[in-house]
Enzyme design. Structure first.
Site, short mmCIF file in Angstrom:
data_model
loop_
_atom_site.label_atom_id
_atom_site.label_comp_id
_atom_site.label_asym_id
_atom_site.label_seq_id
_atom_site.Cartn_x
_atom_site.Cartn_y
_atom_site.Cartn_z
N ASP A 1 0.82 -1.20 0.00
CA ASP A 1 0.00 0.00 0.00
C ASP A 1 0.86 1.26 0.00
OD1 ASP A 1 0.92 -0.06 2.59
OD2 ASP A 1 -1.07 -0.14 3.53
N SER A 2 2.18 1.10 0.07
CA SER A 2 3.09 2.23 -0.10
C SER A 2 2.92 2.87 -1.47
CB SER A 2 4.55 1.78 0.08
OG SER A 2 4.87 0.74 -0.84
N ASP B 1 -0.78 -6.45 -0.20
CA ASP B 1 -1.15 -5.83 1.07
C ASP B 1 -2.67 -5.83 1.25
OD1 ASP B 1 0.43 -4.85 3.16
OD2 ASP B 1 1.29 -3.29 1.90
N GLU C 1 9.55 -4.24 10.52
CA GLU C 1 9.89 -2.91 10.02
C GLU C 1 10.35 -2.00 11.16
OE1 GLU C 1 8.13 0.83 7.40
OE2 GLU C 1 6.99 -1.03 7.54
#
Length: 322
Positions: A69-70, A108, A218
């Site tokens: 979704d980045s 995602d 992350e």
């Protein structure tokens, strides 16, 4: 499985199972990823947003391609990953999956597509898997396995529900951008509070227990990530989590330098596509302005002399030169 039998001069394909594809595709599987993990070979993962970036990732032979979704920020110009809709996101998943190649594709689960209920989350995961047969798993951002109120995180329950239904899940813990407000900003997790580091560790173990086949870590301190990796039987994929995870993932636009601006600490830039692209476009503009491009003989198309004369007669013009 396809068996070929020769009848005279014709080769006939005969399926041994009703579900076997006519043309077998050698996609990387979860078993392949586990084989690399067991043999201590680092797993490579890269994001992709469309057919072009998907093609680049596949041509490079990455093990895994993440449609993250980045893309909301890196490809579509949104201010946050929380702004993209499921329908818009699925459009990009489909485009990435059209790129030829064998990489294992993960999609995602975007913000707003699963939080309202377990039923909604299951429906979203199923719809993402149905976008293309290349989608091998979904990725789910997950909060701590416990919180001050003693409540089990909803996304953990959803991960368990998805795994129990045979939907492969990659858990995502540490810095989870969809929860950026709850985390009070984009910052590393577990480096200033031992309880927070322990919670991340416990969540990773819980994700393995409920059936996730991999976990993304992350912005987790590398010592914590290494300890988590040693204590899991499933692969860990790090981004800003040090070198001792089972594999690494980077955002393709960061890696290739597609956009201007400061690079995140967790990334490394291997190319300068933004600068190179602007330079190339400016060169094109200069050649158009000065008459260097296009050149008729190189970039144009000729017309037969007889056709040219007939054309001129029809439009009422005099003779002209080719």
């Amino acid at each position: 499985m396809l068996r070929l039998t020769k009848l005279g001069t014709n080769v006939v394909g005969r399926r041994l199972y009703s579900v076997a594809p006519v043309t077998p595709v050698n996609q990387i599987t979860i078993a392949d990823l586990f084989a690399k993990h067991v043999s201590k070979q680092p797993i490579t993962m890269i994001t992709a947003y469309d057919y072009i970036t998907g093609t680049w990732a596949q041509a490079a032979e990455c093990d895994m391609v993440l449609v993250g979704d980045s893309l909301a920020m890196c490809a579509l110009g949104y201010n946050s990953t929380t702004e993209i809709s499921l329908q818009e996101f699925k459009y990009h998943v489909a485009a990435v999956c059209r790129a030829p190649g064998t990489a294992f594709v993960v999609a995602d689960m975007p913000f707003g597509s699963f939080e309202s209920s377990l039923e909604k989350g299951i429906e979203t995961a199923v719809s993402l898997m149905q976008v293309s047969s290349k989608v091998g798993a979904v990725k789910l951002e997950v909060g701590s396995s416990s919180n001050p109120n003693g409540l089990r995180d909803y996304s953990l329950r959803l991960a368990e529900e998805l795994c129990s239904r045979g939907i492969p899940v990659v858990g995502h813990i540490g810095l989870t951008p969809q929860r950026v407000h709850a985390l009070s900003g984009y910052k590393a997790q577990g480096g200033a509070d031992a309880r927070r580091a322990e919670a991340i560790h416990r969540t990773a173990q819980e994700l393995e227990r409920v059936g996730c086949f991999s976990v993304v870590l992350e912005c987790v301190p590398h010592k914590v990530s290494e300890t988590i990796t040693r204590n899991l039987n499933i692969p860990t994929i790090g981004i800003g989590a040090g070198k001792n995870t089972s594999g690494q993932v980077l955002v393709q636009s960061d890696l290739l330098g597609m956009l201007p601006g400061k690079l995140p600490r967790l990334a490394k830039q291997y190319g300068h596509l933004y600068e190179d692209s602007v330079r190339c476009i400016r060169t094109y503009m200069d050649e158009v302005t000065t008459g260097k491009f296009p050149e008729n003989e190189k970039h144009g198309f000729r017309i037969k002399e007889t056709v040219w004369l007939e054309y001129l007669a029809k439009v009422g013009k005099g003779n002209g030169d080719l």
